[in-house]
Every structure is written in C-alpha cells, then in structure tokens.
Design a protein around this motif. Structure first.
Motif, PDB file in Angstrom:
ATOM      1  N   PRO A 116      -5.567   6.373   2.128  1.00  0.00           N
ATOM      2  CA  PRO A 116      -5.582   5.481   0.971  1.00  0.00           C
ATOM      3  C   PRO A 116      -6.827   5.644   0.100  1.00  0.00           C
ATOM      4  CG  PRO A 116      -5.276   4.244   3.033  1.00  0.00           C
ATOM      5  CD  PRO A 116      -5.447   5.674   3.418  1.00  0.00           C
ATOM      6  N   GLY A 149       0.790  -1.232   0.000  1.00  0.00           N
ATOM      7  CA  GLY A 149       0.000   0.000   0.000  1.00  0.00           C
ATOM      8  C   GLY A 149       0.819   1.278   0.000  1.00  0.00           C
ATOM      9  N   LEU A 150       2.148   1.173  -0.138  1.00  0.00           N
ATOM     10  CA  LEU A 150       2.954   2.397  -0.166  1.00  0.00           C
ATOM     11  C   LEU A 150       2.573   3.282  -1.346  1.00  0.00           C
ATOM     12  CD1 LEU A 150       6.485   1.127   0.939  1.00  0.00           C
ATOM     13  CD2 LEU A 150       5.270   3.077   1.940  1.00  0.00           C
ATOM     14  N   GLN A 166      -2.292  14.495   2.248  1.00  0.00           N
ATOM     15  CA  GLN A 166      -2.551  13.695   3.441  1.00  0.00           C
ATOM     16  C   GLN A 166      -2.514  12.211   3.114  1.00  0.00           C
ATOM     17  OE1 GLN A 166      -6.350  15.479   4.509  1.00  0.00           O
ATOM     18  NE2 GLN A 166      -7.404  13.581   3.976  1.00  0.00           N
ATOM     19  N   PHE A 167      -2.201  11.424   4.170  1.00  0.00           N
ATOM     20  CA  PHE A 167      -2.128   9.976   3.992  1.00  0.00           C
ATOM     21  C   PHE A 167      -3.519   9.389   4.182  1.00  0.00           C
ATOM     22  CE2 PHE A 167       2.306  10.782   5.646  1.00  0.00           C
ATOM     23  CZ  PHE A 167       2.960  10.450   4.474  1.00  0.00           C
ATOM     24  N   GLU A 213       7.785   5.325  -8.160  1.00  0.00           N
ATOM     25  CA  GLU A 213       9.008   5.673  -7.447  1.00  0.00           C
ATOM     26  C   GLU A 213       9.100   4.924  -6.109  1.00  0.00           C
ATOM     27  OE1 GLU A 213      11.390   9.700  -6.070  1.00  0.00           O
ATOM     28  OE2 GLU A 213       9.215   9.686  -6.081  1.00  0.00           O
ATOM     29  N   ILE A 214       7.966   4.819  -5.414  1.00  0.00           N
ATOM     30  CA  ILE A 214       8.021   4.253  -4.058  1.00  0.00           C
ATOM     31  C   ILE A 214       7.846   2.740  -4.027  1.00  0.00           C
ATOM     32  CG2 ILE A 214       5.571   4.329  -3.344  1.00  0.00           C
ATOM     33  CD1 ILE A 214       6.710   5.771  -0.748  1.00  0.00           C
ATOM     34  N   CYS A 215       7.340   2.154  -5.102  1.00  0.00           N
ATOM     35  CA  CYS A 215       7.072   0.698  -5.087  1.00  0.00           C
ATOM     36  C   CYS A 215       8.344  -0.079  -4.748  1.00  0.00           C
ATOM     37  CB  CYS A 215       6.536   0.235  -6.445  1.00  0.00           C
ATOM     38  SG  CYS A 215       6.238  -1.545  -6.483  1.00  0.00           S
ATOM     39  N   VAL A 261      -0.638  11.479  -0.643  1.00  0.00           N
ATOM     40  CA  VAL A 261       0.051  12.622  -0.024  1.00  0.00           C
ATOM     41  C   VAL A 261       0.539  13.598  -1.097  1.00  0.00           C
ATOM     42  CG1 VAL A 261       2.454  11.776   0.148  1.00  0.00           C
ATOM     43  CG2 VAL A 261       1.493  13.199   1.982  1.00  0.00           C
ATOM     44  N   LEU A 289      -0.338   5.506  -0.463  1.00  0.00           N
ATOM     45  CA  LEU A 289      -0.006   6.607   0.440  1.00  0.00           C
ATOM     46  C   LEU A 289       0.816   7.674  -0.269  1.00  0.00           C
ATOM     47  CD1 LEU A 289       0.771   4.539   3.664  1.00  0.00           C
ATOM     48  CD2 LEU A 289      -1.297   5.843   3.149  1.00  0.00           C
ATOM     49  N   ALA A 290       1.737   7.236  -1.145  1.00  0.00           N
ATOM     50  CA  ALA A 290       2.560   8.205  -1.886  1.00  0.00           C
ATOM     51  C   ALA A 290       1.688   9.030  -2.816  1.00  0.00           C
ATOM     52  CB  ALA A 290       3.643   7.464  -2.668  1.00  0.00           C
TER      53      ALA A 290
END
Lengths: 634, 163
Positions: free
Chosen positions: B32, B16-17, B29-30, B124-126, B24, B20-21
């Motif tokens: 989902p 789930g990153l 805001q975080f 980028e965050i995966c 935000v 959240l990325a």
C-alpha cells in the motif's frame, strides 16, 4: 529464491533473553499447514509441553497472517493468534481482521512467535524486517485506545495490537485489541500477552508482497468477487452486517437472554431491530480488501451515553450485553467501548456478569459481596461490575477468572455457569435453534464458541424442530445447492434435496474444515463468502499467489490436518469425551417449550465423530485418519 | 481526455483495495505504501478519506520541482513526470496539500497518479463506487468540496491509517 505470496519468514522472539531468531518458511511446511491457524496449530502443538500453566513463561503466543492477506483477494485480511488458553487449558485461538496482517507481511513476516517473559513491561516495534523490544513504561497502565494513540503518534502508519488493563491484570478472558475496534477476543489470549509483560506490538512494512503470477491472481480475485456478490446473502450483509441475525434468533427464542434463562426478552424486536442500526449509524467500515464492509460507524447522539462514537452494532456485542445482561441498546454500546478500552472478550465478560446477576437473584451472593445491587437491565450496575472485573476489585477479582472458576467459589452457583469446556457460550441457545451452528459449540476446539462451525447454507427463514438435533431445514432453491463448492460425494450426504434437509453431523465436519481453511488463508467467514467461496477457487488462487502447486482436495486436507492437530493438543492436555456437553440447564430446563435430549445429542456427536474419522465413542482421531493426514498418533 | 478521478466520500469504506490494485499495477507488488492513492481513516470521527492527485491547474509539485521533472501535459492537462530525471528529493511530497505525491522506494523516485492512461485500476476495483472516473464537465456537484471538508477534519494525522 525470493518468496512469493508468503512473506517467507517466521520471527521468534524470546522475551526472557531479548533474543530473536528468524526461520525461513519451507515449501513443505507451507503445503502441510497453509498459513494462519495452520501454522499456529503446528507451532503451539510443538512449542507448548503438556501441563504448561497458560500464564507461565513456558506458554508461547503466536500471531500468523492468513496467507492471502495483503492482496486483492476479497476479504483477505485476517490474522490468527494462538496459545494455550488460560480459560480452557486447551488450544486457545482467535481470529481478527482489519489491517494488522497486511502490515505484518509487508514488514517481512508471516508469523511472530513470543516465548518467555520480559523482566519488565515491553512492546515490540517491527518495521521492514527489523524488530526491536522497547521499554513500555510509558504505556503500561493505559487503556488500549490510549496506547494506540501514543503508538500511532510515535510510529505513523503503523498497526497496533495491544492489551488494556484487563490483560495487564491477567483477567483470564482478556483480549488482544486489534487497532481500536477489533480484537483477538476469545480464549484469553490477552492474559497470555499480559503474563509475558508484552504490552503492544507495533508493525509497519513497505517490503511488498509479490504474487507469483499477478495476472492470473488478479483474474481469480475478480472471479471470487463476482461469486461473493452473486450470493443472496451479499446484499443483506452489506446493508446490516451480522445484525441480520439478531431478530430471527429472538424469534426462535434462541438467544442468551438473561443468562440463557428466557430465549428472548419481551421487547427485543422493538429495541434491537435493524431500524435501530439505521438510527445510530452512519457509513460502513471495511477490513482490508473487503467488498462487503459489514461494520458500521456508530454515534449515540442523545441520552445518557451521548457522545459515544465508534464501530459497533454487530450481533455479538448486541446479544452479549443487550440480551445476555438485559442492557439497553445505548448502554450496550458503552459496554462495548469499555470492553475495547479495558481489553476483554465481550462474550466472556457478559457471561461472567450475567452469571453474577443470576446468582445474586438466587441469593447466592448479596449486596455485601458486590458492594451494590445487581439486576438484569441495570445498566449502571453492570458497567460498574465490568469496571471491577477489569481491575480485579471486590467480586470482580473472582469473576475475572471466568464463570467456570468463579462458580467454584459459591456453593450452588455452578448451575448458573454457562460455558462449554470453560469458555462462556455466546448468543445462541441450542434449545431454540437446533442447527449446524449451535451444534458446533460442542465440537469447537476452543470450547463454548460459535465461530468455527457454520452451515454455509443456513436458512434463517425456518426453524423447524421436527428433526430435533439431527437435521435442519435446507429450504432454498436447488440453485443454492448447486452453487456450493463441495465435493459431490460429501454434498449429497450433507444435503438431502428430496427431503429438504441438511445433516448437521456431516455439514459440521465440512463447515469446520472450510472455516479452518479460511482461517488459514486469512479469508473472512461472513455468510456471502462462506456460501460461494470454496476449495476450488481458493486452490487456484493459492497457486497463482504463492507459486506452490495445490489442488482443492489437498487444500481441504491441509485445513483438516490442522483441525486434527488442535484436537490432538486438547486430548494431550486431558480433554475428556464427557467435556463435550452443554450446561445442565439446556437438558433440564425448557426455553420456548423445548429442552435438549442428551441421548439424541450424543448420537449426533457420534455420527460427527465417525464422519471425521474419529472414534465414535471417545472422539479421538483414529490411527488411520492420522496416517491419512500425515500426523503422528498420540 | 477530460476525465478525472472523483471521490464520493460517504461511500468509502476504507477497504484499501484501490491501493493494492494501484500498487500491483504500477509496481507488480502488493504494498500500500507504493500506491498513488492514500486512505485516511479517522477512528475518532468515523470516516474514511481517499486522497488522490487533484491534477491541479497550478500544481505546487510542478512549481517546487528542482529538476523540472513534473509538468502539466498541454494536451491532457494532467500532471506528468519524467521519472528518469527525478532525484528523489521529495520536495514535491512536502509541497502537495493532498499528499498525492508517492515516494517509490524501489526506484527512489516520486510518482503521482497518471490516471492509468484512461483506465484507472483504483476506480475499476472500488467495490462501492466511491471512486469514479468522470468527465470534468460532469463533475459530481460538490464532491470535491465534500472531500476537502472531510480532509480538513482530521485533527491528528497520526491517529489514522495511511500507507
């Protein structure tokens, strides 16, 4: 002021009166207790009076989200649940990940506090700040998986915490199931939930969690991620998760084999090797925001237990059932499924089963008592016994009380009860492995448990016993030492590079505080995280996330404060110095040619107490220590 | 710009990153539920499926939009929205077979993935490389078919997590 980082609210629900009360978090409370286990320590200490029966309506049950949960900080996913434990009569607490805390915070709350007892079975539905107690007649009696199925259908996108039949039947070691495959398992919190007639908690939220300084916080999340990825523990854990420990601990003869009688089973290496993980698993499962994803999807494709499809193959269920009870790997997956559906702690359940088999072998109980024959490795008999325990049938009625209480029913059985302070000991036998990790079982505030004290630089390549119980081998390149985020003055005491040793007493002090910090902020304690993440980056991230000023020392003091508070709770409940000892067997019977030396162990304990600023003989926090932490003496 | 999001389904751990990325970056805001990407986890069958905007050639969301808010950008070929005119009726959400239209409950509008102007935060965050941003011409062979196959295997939508 709008809350940042924290959701900002505590929801208190009195199930007796069906009333609710919302308290706003104060900056001082946040500063002092941080979140998660810290909040719980304060609330349980204040909310449960001395001598309360853990299964009475006077006990309280607290769920607190770790402070950084719901953010991109790697592995921030965890919720701590606490109450007075029906197993130990001491501070009961358990930690679990997945997605519950994300939804809880998005629903507007950092903590949920349950008081009293509902007249009839109920569940809590919580969504975007609105809480409603609802009739649970339709789900009472269902197992955890069935309960979640029904709740998810009714409330799409929700997370569910529930109890199964074991919790309903007040099996003392019942767990609270966290979604399908995870649990707040230890110390019997599911029985507390059952005693309140609370079947489930259903949470969903879309209120959002606002970081105080999003740019800085995301930068720090990335920094933390790079640190974790740079740990040498990262790749092994990403590949095999906690199963990495199964074979080394077998080699050390440090497993709970057949109720701690053998150190390791003969075919352990062949039957439970990592290749078995490859054979039965496909793909990895992560909790919220985890970059490791240590868990696996397991599918048993052939044999008697064909068709099982779930999350498993972690070291705890494997050692609990495979080593402790001698089950086959495939049957241990079935036992794991049963534990999840019925909702009990796998460690305590397997401990109770292993004790039953041992006293059956010793002739203390017989076929007439059980109704069928019992033997280590008899998969079907063990599964049948677990079913009896969950439903409190026959001998299951007695075993459902946990080994300490069950053993009192049979003369001579006490020497087969493998527990510390009433809680069954998990996989590690300290006779085979003298380490910070095995020592922590003695000092854990929740009793015989291994998850609150682990050396962040534990080296599984070595198992030298020349130091006996004072030291363990460090054995890494000095770069590992440098990478540890630990105050230099303490680090030089904890690790002696010249002699290549780690001091167990000093490292236990640090490790307990560090893990307590992780359990406050909701970060996972998996080795790559514990190795590289420390108070420096956590303090920076905490400040960027919440907007509350915090430095590394103050953050560690917060974690130490709540650990001391839990100890004070235990002392208030009557914990004695002599309770901090292993079962007699560990001092009297050899495993792998070794047994524990009681005097030597007491000496390590004394040094640990001194390092903590506690009285060396009694383990009571000194007045000076409590003043330093801003706590009132008992 | 001929790059698109791709999913390599077996690599997704469901952390789930990405959600959240995304949330935000787009909403500060975080949360989902505000993410333009969704993740289904089938606990019964043991897999995770990220659901993303496919940037369809003939998007149902464009077809059904009452206000002509959604349209294809003739230059990039991606689906874009004039959110100022969105009335939040959510017809596009119903029409989209990939559940890639996200209701932004803060602004009462529906949004979809805009590929972050060429630097998708989710990719980028995966942490596993399950999400990739690659040229249409080098689309991972069979990746879309595999994703669709997994998606169709979710028999009971409620028995899974989605935000």
């Amino acid at each position: 002021m709008e809350s940042t980082g924290y959701a900002g609210n505590i929801l208190e629900i009195d199930l007796s009166t069906n009333s609710q009360h919302v308290t706003k978090l104060s900056p001082q409370f946040c500063h002092d207790y941080l979140g998660g286990i810290g909040f719980n320590a304060r609330m349980v200490y204040d909310g449960v009076s001395t001598g309360t029966d853990p299964l009475s309506k006077e006990n309280i049950l607290v769920f607190s989200a770790g402070t950084m949960v719901g953010s991109t900080f790697p592995t921030a996913s965890r919720t701590e649940v606490s109450a007075k434990s029906p197993m130990t009569g001491l501070f009961g607490t358990s930690n679990s990940g997945m997605f519950f805390a994300t939804q809880l915070k998005n629903a507007g709350f950092d903590s949920l506090v349950f008081k009293g007892k509902a007249e009839r079975p109920v569940y809590l539905h919580l969504e975007d700040g609105k809480a409603e107690i609802k009739d649970a007649a339709g789900i009472w009696g269902k197992d955890s998986w069935e309960t979640i199925d029904i709740m998810k259908k009714q409330y799409p996108g929700c997370e569910v915490a529930s109890i199964g039949p074991a919790g309903e039947n007040l099996v003392r070691f019942a767990c609270i199931e966290n979604s399908y495959f995870d649990a707040w398992a230890r110390t019997g919190l599911g029985a507390v939930m059952g005693s309140k007639n609370l079947k489930a908690i259903v949470v969903r939220g879309t209120l959002g969690i606002k970081p105080y300084n999003p740019g800085k916080f995301i930068e720090l999340s990335w920094k933390a991620r790079k640190l974790i990825e740079s740990s040498p523990f990262f790749v092994p854990f990403r590949s095999y998760g906690s199963m990495n420990a199964a074979i080394p601990y077998g080699n050390f003869k440090a497993l709970n084999a057949h109720n701690f009688s053998q150190g390791c089973l003969p075919d352990w290496k062949e039957n439970f090797a990592r290749s078995k993980v490859d054979q039965h698993t496909h793909g990895h499962i992560a909790c919220q925001s985890c970059i490791i994803a240590c868990a696996h999807w397991v599918e048993i494709k052939e044999g008697k237990y064909k068709g099982l499809h779930m999350k498993d193959m972690e070291v705890t269920p494997i050692t609990a059932f495979g080593s402790g009870c001698g089950m086959s790997l495939e049957a241990s997956v079935k036992a794991c499924e049963m534990s999840q559906r019925y909702g009990f702690d796998m460690v305590s359940a397997s401990g109770a089963v292993a004790m039953a088999i041992e006293i059956y072998d010793r002739g203390i109980i017989g076929k007439d008592d059980v109704g069928y024959e019992l033997a280590f490795g008899d998969d079907e008999a063990i599964l049948r016994l677990m079913d009896d325990i969950a439903h409190r049938r026959g001998v299951g009625e007695i075993l459902a009380e946990g080994v300490l209480r069950a053993a009192r029913n049979y003369e001579g059985a006490e020497s087969s009860a493998m527990h510390v302070k009433g809680l069954e000991i998990p996989m590690i036998d300290p006779r085979g492995r003298t380490s910070t990790w095995s020592f922590g079982i003695l000092t854990n505030v929740r009793g015989g448990d291994h998850l609150r004290c682990r050396n962040p630089v534990e080296n599984l390549r070595y198992n030298e016993n020349k130091h006996r119980f004072g030291k363990e081998r460090f054995g890494f390149d000095p770069k590992m030492y440098d990478a540890l985020d630990m105050p230099e003055s303490l680090k030089t005491r904890a690790i002696d590079l010249e002699n290549d040793t780690t001091d167990i007493a000093v490292m236990s002090y640090w490790a307990e505080n560090l893990i307590n910090l992780f359990n406050s902020l909701g970060v996972c304690i998996r080795p790559p995280v514990e190795h590289r993440i420390g108070p420096t980056i956590l303090a920076e991230a905490y400040t960027a996330f919440t907007g509350l000023e915090m430095d590394a020392d103050e953050l560690m003091r917060g974690a130490e404060r709540s650990w001391n508070l839990m100890k004070l709770f235990n002392l208030r409940e009557g914990e004695k110095p002599e309770d901090s000892k292993f079962p007699r067997r560990f001092y009297e019977e050899e495993v792998g040619g070794r047994k524990l030396d009681e005097a030597q162990l007491r000496e390590v304990l004394r040094r640990y107490y001194q390092t903590r600023g506690w009285d060396a003989d009694t383990g009571v926090p000194t007045a000076d220590k409590l003043v330093e932490l801003g706590l009132n003496p008992v | 710009m001929n790059k698109r999001l791709q999913v390599e389904i077996d690599k997704c751990t469901g952390c789930g990153l990405c959600q959240l990325a995304c949330a935000v970056k787009k909403s500060q805001q975080f949360d989902p539920s505000l993410a333009r990407i969704k993740i289904y986890r089938s606990e019964a069958q043991g897999f995770n499926v990220p659901l993303i905007c496919q940037q369809c050639a003939n998007p149902p969301c464009v077809t059904v939009c009452l206000m002509n808010v959604a349209d294809k950008d003739p230059n990039t070929g991606i689906t874009v929205r004039e959110s100022n005119h969105c009335i939040g009726c959510r017809a596009c959400q119903v029409a989209c077979p990939f559940e890639a239209c996200t209701y932004d409950h803060i602004n009462d509008v529906v949004v979809n993935c805009d590929l972050c102007g060429g630097h998708p935060a989710c990719v980028e965050i995966c942490p596993t490389g399950a999400l990739q941003y690659c040229d249409i011409s080098t689309t991972l062979a069979g990746a879309r078919d595999a994703a669709a196959a997994k998606r169709s295997m979710i028999p009971d939508r409620e028995r899974s997590r989605h935000g």
